[in-house]
Design a protein around this motif. Structure first.
Motif, PDB file in Angstrom:
ATOM      1  N   ILE A  33     -43.923  14.730   0.478  1.00  0.00           N
ATOM      2  CA  ILE A  33     -43.224  14.110   1.615  1.00  0.00           C
ATOM      3  C   ILE A  33     -44.154  13.146   2.344  1.00  0.00           C
ATOM      4  O   ILE A  33     -43.757  12.037   2.731  1.00  0.00           O
ATOM      5  CB  ILE A  33     -42.671  15.189   2.560  1.00  0.00           C
ATOM      6  N   GLY A  34     -45.404  13.551   2.534  1.00  0.00           N
ATOM      7  CA  GLY A  34     -46.386  12.678   3.192  1.00  0.00           C
ATOM      8  C   GLY A  34     -46.627  11.396   2.419  1.00  0.00           C
ATOM      9  O   GLY A  34     -46.742  10.312   3.001  1.00  0.00           O
ATOM     10  N   ILE A  35     -46.702  11.515   1.091  1.00  0.00           N
ATOM     11  CA  ILE A  35     -46.886  10.319   0.262  1.00  0.00           C
ATOM     12  C   ILE A  35     -45.684   9.388   0.403  1.00  0.00           C
ATOM     13  O   ILE A  35     -45.840   8.174   0.572  1.00  0.00           O
ATOM     14  CB  ILE A  35     -47.102  10.710  -1.215  1.00  0.00           C
ATOM     15  N   ALA A  36     -44.487   9.951   0.345  1.00  0.00           N
ATOM     16  CA  ALA A  36     -43.276   9.128   0.432  1.00  0.00           C
ATOM     17  C   ALA A  36     -43.169   8.426   1.781  1.00  0.00           C
ATOM     18  O   ALA A  36     -42.907   7.217   1.852  1.00  0.00           O
ATOM     19  CB  ALA A  36     -42.045   9.991   0.177  1.00  0.00           C
ATOM     20  N   LEU A  37     -43.383   9.173   2.865  1.00  0.00           N
ATOM     21  CA  LEU A  37     -43.268   8.563   4.188  1.00  0.00           C
ATOM     22  C   LEU A  37     -44.400   7.575   4.464  1.00  0.00           C
ATOM     23  O   LEU A  37     -44.179   6.526   5.078  1.00  0.00           O
ATOM     24  CB  LEU A  37     -43.230   9.645   5.261  1.00  0.00           C
ATOM     25  N   GLY A  38     -45.598   7.896   4.009  1.00  0.00           N
ATOM     26  CA  GLY A  38     -46.716   6.960   4.168  1.00  0.00           C
ATOM     27  C   GLY A  38     -46.475   5.663   3.415  1.00  0.00           C
ATOM     28  O   GLY A  38     -46.769   4.574   3.914  1.00  0.00           O
ATOM     29  N   THR A  39     -45.930   5.771   2.223  1.00  0.00           N
ATOM     30  CA  THR A  39     -45.608   4.581   1.434  1.00  0.00           C
ATOM     31  C   THR A  39     -44.530   3.756   2.125  1.00  0.00           C
ATOM     32  O   THR A  39     -44.602   2.523   2.151  1.00  0.00           O
ATOM     33  CB  THR A  39     -45.151   4.988   0.023  1.00  0.00           C
ATOM     34  N   LEU A  40     -43.555   4.428   2.695  1.00  0.00           N
ATOM     35  CA  LEU A  40     -42.498   3.724   3.429  1.00  0.00           C
ATOM     36  C   LEU A  40     -43.083   2.953   4.615  1.00  0.00           C
ATOM     37  O   LEU A  40     -42.734   1.789   4.844  1.00  0.00           O
ATOM     38  CB  LEU A  40     -41.443   4.714   3.911  1.00  0.00           C
ATOM     39  N   VAL A  41     -43.983   3.576   5.358  1.00  0.00           N
ATOM     40  CA  VAL A  41     -44.605   2.910   6.509  1.00  0.00           C
ATOM     41  C   VAL A  41     -45.436   1.721   6.053  1.00  0.00           C
ATOM     42  O   VAL A  41     -45.390   0.641   6.655  1.00  0.00           O
ATOM     43  CB  VAL A  41     -45.460   3.918   7.313  1.00  0.00           C
ATOM     44  N   VAL A  42     -46.210   1.903   4.973  1.00  0.00           N
ATOM     45  CA  VAL A  42     -47.067   0.817   4.487  1.00  0.00           C
ATOM     46  C   VAL A  42     -46.228  -0.365   4.003  1.00  0.00           C
ATOM     47  O   VAL A  42     -46.567  -1.524   4.267  1.00  0.00           O
ATOM     48  CB  VAL A  42     -48.013   1.337   3.373  1.00  0.00           C
ATOM     49  N   THR A  43     -45.132  -0.089   3.319  1.00  0.00           N
ATOM     50  CA  THR A  43     -44.338  -1.203   2.792  1.00  0.00           C
ATOM     51  C   THR A  43     -43.542  -1.931   3.865  1.00  0.00           C
ATOM     52  O   THR A  43     -43.225  -3.110   3.702  1.00  0.00           O
ATOM     53  CB  THR A  43     -43.359  -0.714   1.700  1.00  0.00           C
ATOM     54  N   THR A  44     -43.222  -1.253   4.970  1.00  0.00           N
ATOM     55  CA  THR A  44     -42.426  -1.910   6.010  1.00  0.00           C
ATOM     56  C   THR A  44     -43.260  -2.432   7.172  1.00  0.00           C
ATOM     57  O   THR A  44     -42.707  -3.049   8.078  1.00  0.00           O
ATOM     58  CB  THR A  44     -41.354  -0.950   6.554  1.00  0.00           C
ATOM     59  N   ALA A  45     -44.566  -2.195   7.169  1.00  0.00           N
ATOM     60  CA  ALA A  45     -45.416  -2.650   8.275  1.00  0.00           C
ATOM     61  C   ALA A  45     -45.575  -4.170   8.230  1.00  0.00           C
ATOM     62  O   ALA A  45     -45.882  -4.746   7.193  1.00  0.00           O
ATOM     63  CB  ALA A  45     -46.778  -1.978   8.195  1.00  0.00           C
TER      64      ALA A  45
END
Length: 89
Positions: A33-45
């Motif tokens: 879950i942390g990997i998925a949410l972190g990736t989401l934040v990185v791609t939308t920043a």
């Protein structure tokens, strides 16, 4: 990550506890879950580090998620191996 480290250090030969205990699945699941949410934040920043968009936090979340997943996977493998051969001692 803390739960993953604890699942590696706790004894696995307790009575009534079979292989694949919830204590080994929790770090594995939360890591993913942390990997998925972190990736989401990185791609939308928008912007880079220091702009207040959470890029640094997203990168940290991905790294900690990878560590938690590795620890959880290692603990799950260990508990399954001990469950198959039985506790020694």
């Amino acid at each position: 990550m803390i739960v993953g480290a604890l699942s590696l250090t706790r004894p696995t030969g307790r009575p009534g506890q079979g292989p694949g205990r919830p204590g080994t699945v929790v770090p594995l699941t939360t890591g993913l879950i942390g990997i998925a949410l972190g990736t989401l934040v990185v791609t939308t920043a928008d912007g880079g580090l220091g702009t207040g968009n959470g890029l640094g936090g997203g990168v940290v979340a991905v790294i900690l998620g990878l560590i938690a997943t590795a620890l959880g996977g290692r603990a799950l493998t260990r508990s399954r191996r001990l469950g198959r051969t039985g506790p020694t001692g």
